[in-house]
Design an enzyme around this catalytic site. Sequence first.
Site, short mmCIF file in Angstrom:
data_model
loop_
_atom_site.label_atom_id
_atom_site.label_comp_id
_atom_site.label_asym_id
_atom_site.label_seq_id
_atom_site.Cartn_x
_atom_site.Cartn_y
_atom_site.Cartn_z
N SER A 25 52.38 72.82 64.91
CA SER A 25 53.23 71.81 64.97
C SER A 25 54.46 72.37 65.74
CB SER A 25 54.00 71.48 63.54
OG SER A 25 53.07 70.52 62.77
N ARG A 29 56.08 71.60 69.61
CA ARG A 29 57.48 71.26 69.76
C ARG A 29 58.26 72.54 70.97
NH1 ARG A 29 55.67 69.15 65.15
NH2 ARG A 29 56.79 67.49 64.43
N SER A 171 56.45 60.61 57.78
CA SER A 171 55.81 61.11 58.91
C SER A 171 56.68 61.95 60.01
CB SER A 171 55.02 60.01 59.75
OG SER A 171 54.63 60.46 60.88
N ASP A 319 48.27 68.30 55.32
CA ASP A 319 47.18 68.68 56.03
C ASP A 319 46.14 69.56 55.33
OD1 ASP A 319 47.89 67.13 58.16
OD2 ASP A 319 48.90 69.06 59.22
N LYS A 346 44.09 60.21 59.11
CA LYS A 346 44.04 61.35 59.99
C LYS A 346 43.21 61.67 60.96
CE LYS A 346 47.82 62.97 58.11
NZ LYS A 346 49.05 63.08 58.71
N ARG A 391 39.96 70.08 59.72
CA ARG A 391 40.10 70.70 58.59
C ARG A 391 38.89 70.36 57.66
NH1 ARG A 391 44.83 72.58 60.08
NH2 ARG A 391 46.27 71.23 61.15
C1 S3P Z 1 52.48 66.97 62.24
C2 S3P Z 1 52.84 65.92 61.23
C3 S3P Z 1 51.79 65.58 60.15
C4 S3P Z 1 50.50 66.40 60.22
C5 S3P Z 1 50.20 66.76 61.55
C6 S3P Z 1 51.15 67.47 62.39
C7 S3P Z 1 53.52 67.27 63.30
O1 S3P Z 1 51.53 64.13 60.75
O2 S3P Z 1 49.75 65.71 59.57
O3 S3P Z 1 48.86 67.41 61.59
O4 S3P Z 1 53.45 68.26 63.91
O5 S3P Z 1 54.76 66.58 63.30
P1 S3P Z 1 52.38 62.87 60.21
O6 S3P Z 1 53.70 63.05 60.66
O7 S3P Z 1 51.69 61.79 60.86
O8 S3P Z 1 52.46 62.65 58.52
#
Ligand code: S3P
Length: 451
Positions: A25, A29, A171, A319, A346, A391
């Site tokens: 994540s 970003r 989310s 996750d 997912k 995963r």
């Molecule tokens: C993520 C948010 C999550 C997660 C994904 C990464 C992110 O998804 O499951 O692996 O980096 O913002 P959701 O925001 O759809 O729950």
Amino acid sequence: MTDLTFQITPGGSLSGAVRVPGDKSISHRAVMLASLAQGQSEVRGFLTGEDCLCTMKAFRAMGVRIDQLAETHLRVHGVGLHGLQEPAQALDLGNSGTSMRLMAGLLAAQAFPSTLIGDESLSRRPMRRIVEPLRQMGAQIETTGRNTAPLRIQPAAGGLSAISYKSTVASAQVKSGILLAGLYARGRTEVIEPEASRDHTERMLRAFGVTLEAQPGRAALSGGQALRASDVEVPADISSATFFMLGAAIVPGSELLLRDVGVNPTRTGVIEILRRMGADIALLNERRFGGEPVADVRVRGRPLQGIEVGHELVAAAIDEFPAVFVAAACARGETVVTGAAELRVKESDRIQAMCDGLRVLGIAALAQPDGARIGGGRLQGGTVDSKGDHRVAMSFAIAGLRAEQPLRILDCANVNTSFPGFLELARSAGLGIERGEGRGERRRNFEGGPP
Ligand code: S3P
């Protein structure tokens, strides 16, 4: 289906000290915000998994120069909020939902058109959750009739307007996509969520000089703020560390240290869940990498017991449920997970994929619309289909530590989306894992949506 399988020799234990790759994540970003900033930013500890490489490629295709100084060390030459250029082709985001939903927000605000495509799994995943609020801001986005990718984005006539959006799903992808669009919108954009999702976007926007109001479950910013270049040090990904925590937790007597793990409280649900099941987990050497808390995580294996996991623990462990399901299978008694319907959308339907696989191994696993009931028991061997979900594949590989016969896991190439080097690292820590047949090519990319 891809041609990479994992072959697991049952038994053994994990030990030693391990550093898993960078947080997925945060790596996405870092590339996005550094690209939008004025000036050069360096990113250290970047995850070179396929998902983040898709993001990097997409920004390069929009004219951003990104130098890879070393394997995980990037220098991003930011182009400023209005410096992206029209890509020559559709941007292929592979398996990465994060790339697609965040970039939908960002691209909806640009003065040029773009198209976002992904692989078969990503082309099945729901996009309405992000497209709908962006349309409320004035975005011009077309999806398939099933509200899936490809996303065809046109410049918004007259630009975007801020909204206050009450999301029905917790989310971070949706929240972040809206906030990125909000950087370009007239007025103050606000997102309110039913449960607090991960807040890496908010923390990193601040590090890049953006003024933002944030509290759990709510974030707001005013449009038109410039981003200032900033270096980012990416912690090890707690979601990748989870497989090793699981491996130590399910074998009584093991002890494992995971270094530099990001322990942002919006991500540590798995630690809470494993502790409630009886695992001995300690956070050592707590410190910060920029705006993100980090620790070394020591896990000692002890017998686990089944628990109830309700909706309040879901967002911070979203996750990690494939791993939690394996922990449940290794625990005494029943584990009941509820409030986790998001797992069905997912990279695969993780409730189904995990329950199907656990049943192959002889575990009583009953899928429910928003979770599952899993009875702990003895894990036999067999062949389990990961459904191309990284995963799911890694969780079953670790389950091999407690299996009584060999395990074969199918369709594992997507492990490279989030965890390059998993097999080698797991083997070095003590898992009997081998590559099965094939070279492990990723699924073919695919335009046009599901059949
Ligand atoms: C993520 C948010 C999550 C997660 C994904 C990464 C992110 O998804 O499951 O692996 O980096 O913002 P959701 O925001 O759809 O729950």
